[in-house]
Scaffold this motif. Structure first.
Motif, PDB file in Angstrom:
ATOM      1  N   TYR A   1      49.012  23.448  13.449  1.00 13.45           N
ATOM      2  CA  TYR A   1      47.722  24.075  13.167  1.00 13.45           C
ATOM      3  C   TYR A   1      46.643  23.318  13.941  1.00 13.45           C
ATOM      4  O   TYR A   1      46.293  22.206  13.600  1.00 13.45           O
ATOM      5  CB  TYR A   1      47.427  24.047  11.666  1.00 13.45           C
ATOM      6  CG  TYR A   1      48.306  24.991  10.884  1.00 13.45           C
ATOM      7  CD1 TYR A   1      47.928  26.314  10.691  1.00 13.45           C
ATOM      8  CD2 TYR A   1      49.525  24.575  10.359  1.00 13.45           C
ATOM      9  CE1 TYR A   1      48.740  27.199   9.982  1.00 13.45           C
ATOM     10  CE2 TYR A   1      50.333  25.450   9.648  1.00 13.45           C
ATOM     11  CZ  TYR A   1      49.944  26.750   9.466  1.00 13.45           C
ATOM     12  OH  TYR A   1      50.749  27.618   8.772  1.00 13.45           O
ATOM     13  N   GLY A   2      46.154  23.917  15.016  1.00 13.85           N
ATOM     14  CA  GLY A   2      45.068  23.327  15.797  1.00 13.85           C
ATOM     15  C   GLY A   2      45.497  22.623  17.067  1.00 13.85           C
ATOM     16  O   GLY A   2      44.654  22.226  17.864  1.00 13.85           O
ATOM     17  N   TYR A   3      46.783  22.465  17.299  1.00 11.48           N
ATOM     18  CA  TYR A   3      47.226  21.744  18.497  1.00 11.48           C
ATOM     19  C   TYR A   3      48.726  21.946  18.730  1.00 11.48           C
ATOM     20  O   TYR A   3      49.425  22.545  17.921  1.00 11.48           O
ATOM     21  CB  TYR A   3      46.904  20.254  18.393  1.00 11.48           C
ATOM     22  CG  TYR A   3      47.695  19.493  17.352  1.00 11.48           C
ATOM     23  CD1 TYR A   3      48.754  18.676  17.721  1.00 11.48           C
ATOM     24  CD2 TYR A   3      47.384  19.575  15.995  1.00 11.48           C
ATOM     25  CE1 TYR A   3      49.486  17.968  16.770  1.00 11.48           C
ATOM     26  CE2 TYR A   3      48.097  18.877  15.044  1.00 11.48           C
ATOM     27  CZ  TYR A   3      49.154  18.076  15.442  1.00 11.48           C
ATOM     28  OH  TYR A   3      49.877  17.390  14.500  1.00 11.48           O
ATOM     29  N   TYR A   4      49.182  21.419  19.858  1.00 16.13           N
ATOM     30  CA  TYR A   4      50.599  21.392  20.209  1.00 16.13           C
ATOM     31  C   TYR A   4      50.977  19.941  20.475  1.00 16.13           C
ATOM     32  O   TYR A   4      50.182  19.189  21.042  1.00 16.13           O
ATOM     33  CB  TYR A   4      50.877  22.180  21.499  1.00 16.13           C
ATOM     34  CG  TYR A   4      50.589  23.648  21.398  1.00 16.13           C
ATOM     35  CD1 TYR A   4      51.595  24.559  21.077  1.00 16.13           C
ATOM     36  CD2 TYR A   4      49.306  24.146  21.634  1.00 16.13           C
ATOM     37  CE1 TYR A   4      51.332  25.920  20.992  1.00 16.13           C
ATOM     38  CE2 TYR A   4      49.035  25.505  21.547  1.00 16.13           C
ATOM     39  CZ  TYR A   4      50.052  26.375  21.225  1.00 16.13           C
ATOM     40  OH  TYR A   4      49.797  27.721  21.140  1.00 16.13           O
TER      41      TYR A   4
ATOM     42  N   THR B   1      47.851  29.124  24.420  1.00 11.76           N
ATOM     43  CA  THR B   1      49.248  29.461  24.137  1.00 11.76           C
ATOM     44  C   THR B   1      50.134  28.247  24.395  1.00 11.76           C
ATOM     45  O   THR B   1      49.718  27.273  25.037  1.00 11.76           O
ATOM     46  CB  THR B   1      49.721  30.617  25.038  1.00 11.76           C
ATOM     47  OG1 THR B   1      49.740  30.150  26.406  1.00 11.76           O
ATOM     48  CG2 THR B   1      48.830  31.849  24.905  1.00 11.76           C
ATOM     49  N   ALA B   2      51.366  28.333  23.948  1.00 14.16           N
ATOM     50  CA  ALA B   2      52.331  27.260  24.193  1.00 14.16           C
ATOM     51  C   ALA B   2      52.541  27.058  25.695  1.00 14.16           C
ATOM     52  O   ALA B   2      52.633  25.921  26.164  1.00 14.16           O
ATOM     53  CB  ALA B   2      53.651  27.573  23.501  1.00 14.16           C
ATOM     54  N   GLU B   3      52.575  28.141  26.440  1.00 13.36           N
ATOM     55  CA  GLU B   3      52.757  28.051  27.890  1.00 13.36           C
ATOM     56  C   GLU B   3      51.567  27.354  28.552  1.00 13.36           C
ATOM     57  O   GLU B   3      51.741  26.529  29.456  1.00 13.36           O
ATOM     58  CB  GLU B   3      52.940  29.451  28.499  1.00 13.36           C
ATOM     59  CG  GLU B   3      54.222  30.140  28.082  1.00 13.36           C
ATOM     60  CD  GLU B   3      54.166  30.735  26.659  1.00 13.36           C
ATOM     61  OE1 GLU B   3      53.063  31.027  26.135  1.00 13.36           O
ATOM     62  OE2 GLU B   3      55.240  30.887  26.060  1.00 13.36           O
ATOM     63  N   GLN B   4      50.354  27.684  28.103  1.00 16.97           N
ATOM     64  CA  GLN B   4      49.164  27.025  28.643  1.00 16.97           C
ATOM     65  C   GLN B   4      49.147  25.545  28.259  1.00 16.97           C
ATOM     66  O   GLN B   4      48.761  24.699  29.070  1.00 16.97           O
ATOM     67  CB  GLN B   4      47.901  27.722  28.129  1.00 16.97           C
ATOM     68  CG  GLN B   4      47.698  29.098  28.710  1.00 16.97           C
ATOM     69  CD  GLN B   4      46.586  29.863  28.003  1.00 16.97           C
ATOM     70  OE1 GLN B   4      46.435  29.788  26.785  1.00 16.97           O
ATOM     71  NE2 GLN B   4      45.820  30.615  28.779  1.00 16.97           N
ATOM     72  N   ALA B   5      49.555  25.236  27.045  1.00 17.75           N
ATOM     73  CA  ALA B   5      49.616  23.837  26.610  1.00 17.75           C
ATOM     74  C   ALA B   5      50.587  23.059  27.493  1.00 17.75           C
ATOM     75  O   ALA B   5      50.302  21.923  27.897  1.00 17.75           O
ATOM     76  CB  ALA B   5      50.031  23.747  25.145  1.00 17.75           C
TER      77      ALA B   5
END
Length: 137
Positions: A104-107, A76-80
């Protein structure tokens, strides 16, 4: 020209301009671009944009890999954001990760020090690998 893509952000770094392109319908970020300050030449940003982007990345097409754009990021964005901050705490103390933009595939996240943007890093959306964007200068 793809009418579903729009310019979402432009940032100036020492070496070049950086731009993010976003899909209009999904609001998901599509690709990252580098603009040469002298010539105005536009090229895909190296790194995650080419290697991890499961929809618009060009390494996959060059290698003949099939893209699966229906696969969602497992992270998730929070985990990233948490993974990025752990990396920064260890490698660049005092630098903060902010604004996770989902591709798509990353942050890709901005890095800040003393409230000013200093650079970027990316977090792989499947396995959590970190790729610091060292080329911005």
């Amino acid at each position: 020209m793809n009418p579903n893509l729009k310019l979402a952000e432009i940032m100036e770094f020492d070496n070049h301009f950086y731009a993010e392109v976003q899909e209009v319908d999904s609001k998901k970020y599509a690709m990252e671009l580098i603009v040469d300050k002298i010539t105005g030449a536009v090229s895909p940003e190296m790194g995650p944009n080419m290697m991890w982007n499961t929809k618009y990345g060009h390494m996959g097409r060059m290698m003949g890999w099939a893209y699966n754009t229906s696969t969602k990021n497992r992270i998730t964005a929070e985990q990233a954001l948490q993974l990025a901050q752990q990396y920064l705490d260890k490698n660049l103390p005092g630098v903060k990760a902010v604004e996770p933009h989902e591709f798509y595939g990353y942050y890709t996240l901005h890095t800040e020090k003393d409230g000013k943007i200093t650079g970027m890093l990316s977090v792989n959306g499947v396995n959590g690998s970190i790729w610091y964007h060292s080329w911005h200068g």
